[in-house]
Write an enzyme that holds these catalytic residues in place. Structure first.
Site, mmCIF file in Angstrom:
data_model
loop_
_atom_site.group_PDB
_atom_site.id
_atom_site.type_symbol
_atom_site.label_atom_id
_atom_site.label_comp_id
_atom_site.label_asym_id
_atom_site.label_seq_id
_atom_site.Cartn_x
_atom_site.Cartn_y
_atom_site.Cartn_z
ATOM 1 N N ARG A 127 99.901 44.081 38.526
ATOM 2 C CA ARG A 127 100.525 42.806 38.178
ATOM 3 C C ARG A 127 99.526 41.716 37.828
ATOM 4 N NH1 ARG A 127 103.251 45.007 42.454
ATOM 5 N NH2 ARG A 127 105.317 45.806 41.952
ATOM 6 N N GLU A 164 95.878 52.158 54.758
ATOM 7 C CA GLU A 164 96.359 52.464 56.096
ATOM 8 C C GLU A 164 96.035 53.915 56.458
ATOM 9 O OE1 GLU A 164 100.482 52.210 58.753
ATOM 10 O OE2 GLU A 164 100.516 51.790 56.600
#
Length: 242
Positions: A127, A164
């Site tokens: 984006r 993560e």
């Protein structure tokens, strides 16, 4: 590196119930986006946004702040449980459908960076590719895409960052920037800050000075700005949705 925004921080009185906000830099307030704003219907979102925008604009006007910010904040849709349960997804596609809000977003960034000797606007995939090019054109800088692995066709340099579970990389074409150039890094949102931090390291490795990182939205609960080191961060909207 000294933050170019730290001297502009102000202490504000406790915010009103209508609008909680935080003035981050250069007299541009970040509007806090409440986490309950969610809908799967664009029509319902639009109607609700009108009411929210009016409330936010009234509060912003009372405090003497930029009236474009409430319009931008109200145009961002929050969708729960996407892409997986527990995630409150910050959907900027509704902002892009609102030509006035989209233009205001670009204009605020352009006003901030024009005439500051910036020659590189680095956009983070994906984006950052939406907001970066019009900003680059307006301030007379080149746009440099920073992409996921195996997306750029030429010779690249890369920087790894932690996720993560596992790691990922961000890459840039060799020769896209020169030592001594001044750059801003653009993305739509900062969450955990891993990608932006990797982009900073990648540019600094080749001698580029990072003037600032800039995002439309911040999720402060995830403490992403803490990973940016001394690089300053400029944001428009602070969201409660994590």
């Amino acid at each position: 590196m000294q933050s170019i925004v730290s001297s502009h921080h102000l202490c504000l009185a406790p915010p009103s119930p209508v609008l909680r906000q935080r003035l981050l830099c250069h007299r541009i307030p970040s509007i806090r986006l409440p986490s309950h704003r969610s809908t799967t219907s664009l029509g319902l979102f639009t109607c609700a946004a009108v009411s929210r925008e009016s409330e936010m604009a009234a509060a912003a006007k009372e405090d003497g702040q930029d009236l474009r910010i409430p319009k931008i904040a109200s145009s961002i849709r929050v969708i729960p449980d996407f892409p997986k349960p527990g995630i409150m997804f910050q959907d900027i596609t509704t902002l892009l459908l609102d030509t006035e809000a989209f233009k205001d977003t670009i204009d605020i960034f352009v006003e901030r960076y024009k005439g500051k000797g910036i020659s590189v606007v680095a956009g983070v995939e994906a984006r950052g590719f939406i907001f970066g090019p019009p900003i680059a054109l307006a301030i007379g800088a080149k746009f440099v895409p920073m992409r996921k692995p195996k997306k750029l066709p030429g010779k690249v340099i890369s920087e790894e960052y932690s996720l993560e579970y596992g790691t990922d990389k961000i890459e840039m074409h060799v020769g896209a920037v020169e030592p001594g150039e001044r750059a801003i890094i653009i993305d739509d949102l900062i969450a955990t800050g891993g990608t932006l931090a990797a982009a900073i390291r990648l540019l600094e490795r080749v001698g580029v000075k990072i003037v600032e990182c800039a995002c439309v939205i911040e999720l402060p609960e995830l403490k992403g700005r803490e990973k940016l080191g001394e690089a300053p961060l400029f944001i428009l909207v602070t969201s409660d949705a994590a």
